[in-house]
Design an enzyme around this catalytic site. Structure first.
Site, PDB file in Angstrom:
ATOM      1  N   GLU A   1      -0.945  -9.252  -0.509  1.00 35.91           N
ATOM      2  CA  GLU A   1      -2.375  -9.415  -0.221  1.00 35.91           C
ATOM      3  C   GLU A   1      -3.188  -9.462  -1.518  1.00 35.91           C
ATOM      4  O   GLU A   1      -4.146 -10.228  -1.640  1.00 35.91           O
ATOM      5  CB  GLU A   1      -2.836  -8.290   0.708  1.00 35.91           C
ATOM      6  CG  GLU A   1      -2.238  -8.444   2.117  1.00 35.91           C
ATOM      7  CD  GLU A   1      -2.403  -7.210   2.991  1.00 35.91           C
ATOM      8  OE1 GLU A   1      -2.102  -6.090   2.518  1.00 35.91           O
ATOM      9  OE2 GLU A   1      -2.833  -7.360   4.148  1.00 35.91           O
TER      10      GLU A   1
ATOM     11  N   ALA B   1       0.872  -1.183   0.000  1.00 34.23           N
ATOM     12  CA  ALA B   1       0.000   0.000   0.000  1.00 34.23           C
ATOM     13  C   ALA B   1       0.905   1.228   0.000  1.00 34.23           C
ATOM     14  O   ALA B   1       2.075   1.143   0.415  1.00 34.23           O
ATOM     15  CB  ALA B   1      -0.887  -0.017   1.230  1.00 34.23           C
TER      16      ALA B   1
ATOM     17  N   GLY C   1       0.501  -4.952   0.877  1.00 31.93           N
ATOM     18  CA  GLY C   1      -0.710  -4.992   0.043  1.00 31.93           C
ATOM     19  C   GLY C   1      -0.493  -5.695  -1.290  1.00 31.93           C
ATOM     20  O   GLY C   1      -1.458  -6.172  -1.904  1.00 31.93           O
TER      21      GLY C   1
ATOM     22  N   GLU D   1       4.509  -4.965   7.389  1.00 35.58           N
ATOM     23  CA  GLU D   1       3.749  -3.881   8.005  1.00 35.58           C
ATOM     24  C   GLU D   1       4.150  -3.555   9.432  1.00 35.58           C
ATOM     25  O   GLU D   1       4.184  -2.381   9.813  1.00 35.58           O
ATOM     26  CB  GLU D   1       2.240  -4.208   7.969  1.00 35.58           C
ATOM     27  CG  GLU D   1       1.600  -4.088   6.610  1.00 35.58           C
ATOM     28  CD  GLU D   1       1.654  -5.355   5.784  1.00 35.58           C
ATOM     29  OE1 GLU D   1       2.405  -6.289   6.163  1.00 35.58           O
ATOM     30  OE2 GLU D   1       0.964  -5.436   4.771  1.00 35.58           O
TER      31      GLU D   1
HETATM   32  N1  CAA Z   1       4.634   3.168  -0.911  1.00 37.16           N
HETATM   33  C1  CAA Z   1       5.067   4.332  -1.446  1.00 37.16           C
HETATM   34  N2  CAA Z   1       6.196   4.441  -2.178  1.00 37.16           N
HETATM   35  C2  CAA Z   1       6.907   3.302  -2.354  1.00 37.16           C
HETATM   36  C3  CAA Z   1       6.521   2.067  -1.821  1.00 37.16           C
HETATM   37  C4  CAA Z   1       5.319   2.022  -1.055  1.00 37.16           C
HETATM   38  N3  CAA Z   1       4.851   0.884  -0.533  1.00 37.16           N
HETATM   39  N4  CAA Z   1       7.440   1.139  -2.158  1.00 37.16           N
HETATM   40  C5  CAA Z   1       8.367   1.774  -2.884  1.00 37.16           C
HETATM   41  N5  CAA Z   1       8.063   3.086  -3.013  1.00 37.16           N
HETATM   42  C6  CAA Z   1       8.814   4.125  -3.707  1.00 37.16           C
HETATM   43  C7  CAA Z   1      10.061   4.508  -2.949  1.00 37.16           C
HETATM   44  O1  CAA Z   1       9.751   5.429  -1.905  1.00 37.16           O
HETATM   45  C8  CAA Z   1      10.896   5.106  -4.058  1.00 37.16           C
HETATM   46  O2  CAA Z   1      10.421   6.403  -4.312  1.00 37.16           O
HETATM   47  P1  CAA Z   1      11.484   7.608  -4.629  1.00 37.16           P
HETATM   48  O3  CAA Z   1      12.145   7.192  -5.920  1.00 37.16           O
HETATM   49  O4  CAA Z   1      10.598   8.802  -4.776  1.00 37.16           O
HETATM   50  O5  CAA Z   1      12.440   7.639  -3.472  1.00 37.16           O
HETATM   51  C9  CAA Z   1      10.535   4.240  -5.260  1.00 37.16           C
HETATM   52  O6  CAA Z   1       9.295   3.600  -4.943  1.00 37.16           O
HETATM   53  C10 CAA Z   1      11.556   3.150  -5.530  1.00 37.16           C
HETATM   54  O7  CAA Z   1      11.742   2.429  -4.337  1.00 37.16           O
HETATM   55  P2  CAA Z   1      13.191   2.212  -3.637  1.00 37.16           P
HETATM   56  O8  CAA Z   1      14.116   3.297  -4.006  1.00 37.16           O
HETATM   57  O9  CAA Z   1      12.949   1.967  -2.184  1.00 37.16           O
HETATM   58  O10 CAA Z   1      13.652   0.865  -4.385  1.00 37.16           O
HETATM   59  P3  CAA Z   1      14.602  -0.254  -3.808  1.00 37.16           P
HETATM   60  O11 CAA Z   1      14.928  -1.141  -4.956  1.00 37.16           O
HETATM   61  O12 CAA Z   1      15.733   0.332  -3.055  1.00 37.16           O
HETATM   62  O13 CAA Z   1      13.697  -1.079  -2.759  1.00 37.16           O
HETATM   63  C11 CAA Z   1      11.689  -2.149  -1.981  1.00 37.16           C
HETATM   64  C12 CAA Z   1      12.566  -1.768  -3.198  1.00 37.16           C
HETATM   65  C13 CAA Z   1      12.423  -3.201  -1.129  1.00 37.16           C
HETATM   66  C14 CAA Z   1      10.407  -2.757  -2.518  1.00 37.16           C
HETATM   67  C15 CAA Z   1      11.425  -0.890  -1.142  1.00 37.16           C
HETATM   68  O14 CAA Z   1      10.929   0.138  -1.994  1.00 37.16           O
HETATM   69  C16 CAA Z   1      10.427  -1.077  -0.036  1.00 37.16           C
HETATM   70  O15 CAA Z   1      10.783  -1.642   0.996  1.00 37.16           O
HETATM   71  N6  CAA Z   1       9.178  -0.611  -0.235  1.00 37.16           N
HETATM   72  C17 CAA Z   1       8.186  -0.608   0.796  1.00 37.16           C
HETATM   73  C18 CAA Z   1       7.624  -2.016   0.982  1.00 37.16           C
HETATM   74  C19 CAA Z   1       6.607  -2.017   2.105  1.00 37.16           C
HETATM   75  O16 CAA Z   1       6.905  -1.738   3.235  1.00 37.16           O
HETATM   76  N7  CAA Z   1       5.362  -2.421   1.755  1.00 37.16           N
HETATM   77  C20 CAA Z   1       4.292  -2.500   2.706  1.00 37.16           C
HETATM   78  C21 CAA Z   1       3.530  -1.240   2.771  1.00 37.16           C
HETATM   79  S1  CAA Z   1       2.358  -1.235   4.067  1.00 37.16           S
HETATM   80  C22 CAA Z   1       1.020  -2.079   3.474  1.00 37.16           C
HETATM   81  O17 CAA Z   1       1.041  -2.640   2.397  1.00 37.16           O
HETATM   82  C23 CAA Z   1      -0.182  -2.041   4.365  1.00 37.16           C
HETATM   83  C24 CAA Z   1      -1.292  -2.932   3.994  1.00 37.16           C
HETATM   84  O18 CAA Z   1      -1.231  -4.125   4.187  1.00 37.16           O
HETATM   85  C25 CAA Z   1      -2.516  -2.378   3.501  1.00 37.16           C
END
Ligand code: CAA
Length: 258
Positions: free
Chosen positions: A112, A64, A109, A132
């Site tokens: 999910e 998400a 998400g 999360e």
């Molecule tokens: N939300 C918003 N932006 C996100 C995102 C997310 N879930 N995942 C990645 N992005 C964005 C990053 O912020 C980055 O943006 P910028 O270029 O503006 O900095 C861009 O996508 C590229 O990401 P990274 O630079 O981080 O890429 P990476 O290769 O270094 O890492 C990754 C990849 C491991 C997937 C890392 O991006 C990451 O850990 N993302 C978050 C994953 C996460 O925590 N997901 C769970 C969200 S909570 C949820 O989903 C709740 C629910 O159940 C409803």
């Protein structure tokens, strides 16, 4: 409806829905969740199998949208969860098979979304996790429910409590995905599987899916009764007549659209 974040492709009874928000690795904001909900609720009658995937080579869906979630209050958090949970529940209960082609990160998400599909096929580069609790929240689009069902409570708790990310090989080992393919072969394999499903009787598929989905939460006697009812319903369809006649005439059946 025109979609800003979904790319839709159609071919011979198969529809591909690609989540496309490349700047955020296809992270799900509320607009995308609404678009998925609208697409699922209005899927056209010519679609016999749906394939769900992510745009680009890196991510299926990286969760998400953390930018959108950052400043939500309690009520808004609940509403955001409901938006995703409802869209995914509608996806899960579609009366056609849904295959997730997991082409990269399937986190939070994103996992999910994949778990709301009937079958998960993964690229060897895919990564899976429910990170999360590391963000101070629980899974919100029914991950606690579906992950535990798919891989058992013990492994689901380990993944959720430790924010462990697993690779495709491990996902296959624990039964989270059905198969793993090289990235360049993933969509071809998803299409091959979808074509096999398209060749079968659509109403029988629908009734079989309903039995499998619903029996999970039923007592054995109710599940067995539901299967008998749906088995009976098949005999009211043209597809049953065609399927059995074709077998006895030693030819391939031609099934009606759903
Ligand atoms: N939300 C918003 N932006 C996100 C995102 C997310 N879930 N995942 C990645 N992005 C964005 C990053 O912020 C980055 O943006 P910028 O270029 O503006 O900095 C861009 O996508 C590229 O990401 P990274 O630079 O981080 O890429 P990476 O290769 O270094 O890492 C990754 C990849 C491991 C997937 C890392 O991006 C990451 O850990 N993302 C978050 C994953 C996460 O925590 N997901 C769970 C969200 S909570 C949820 O989903 C709740 C629910 O159940 C409803």
């Amino acid at each position: 409806m025109e979609y800003d974040f979904l790319k839709i492709e159609k071919m011979d009874g198969i529809t591909i829905m690609k989540v496309s928000a490349p700047k955020s690795l296809n992270a799900l904001n509320s607009t995308i969740l609404r678009e998925i909900g609208d697409f699922v609720d209005n899927i056209d009658e010519t679609t016999r199998v749906l394939i769900v995937t992510g745009d680009g080579e890196k991510a299926f869906v990286a969760g998400a949208d953390i930018v959108e979630m950052q400043n939500l209050n309690e009520e808004q958090g609940f509403e955001f969860s409901q938006l995703g949970a409802r869209a995914f529940r509608h996806l899960e209960t579609l009366d056609i098979p849904v295959i997730a082609a997991i082409n990269g990160y399937a986190l939070g998400g994103g996992l999910e979304l994949a778990m709301a599909c009937d079958i998960r096929l993964a690229s060897s580069k895919a990564k899976f996790g429910q990170p999360e609790v590391g963000l101070g929240i629980t899974p919100g689009f029914s991950g606690t429910y579906r992950l535990a069902k798919l891989v058992g409570q013990g492994y689901a708790k380990e993944m959720i409590f430790t924010c462990k990310t697993i690779n495709a090989e491990e996902a296959l080992r624990i039964g989270l995905v059905n198969a793993v393919y090289e990235p360049e072969g993933l969509m071809t394999q998803a299409l091959v599987m979808a074509q096999k499903m398209v060749a079968n009787a659509p109403l029988a598929l629908k009734y079989a899916k309903e039995c499998i989905n619903e029996s999970y939460d039923m007592y054995a006697d109710d599940a067995i009764e539901l299967e008998s009812k749906n088995f009976g319903h098949c005999f009211a369809t043209q597809d049953q007549k065609e399927g059995m006649t074709a077998f006895l005439e030693k030819r391939k059946p031609i099934f009606n659209a759903r």
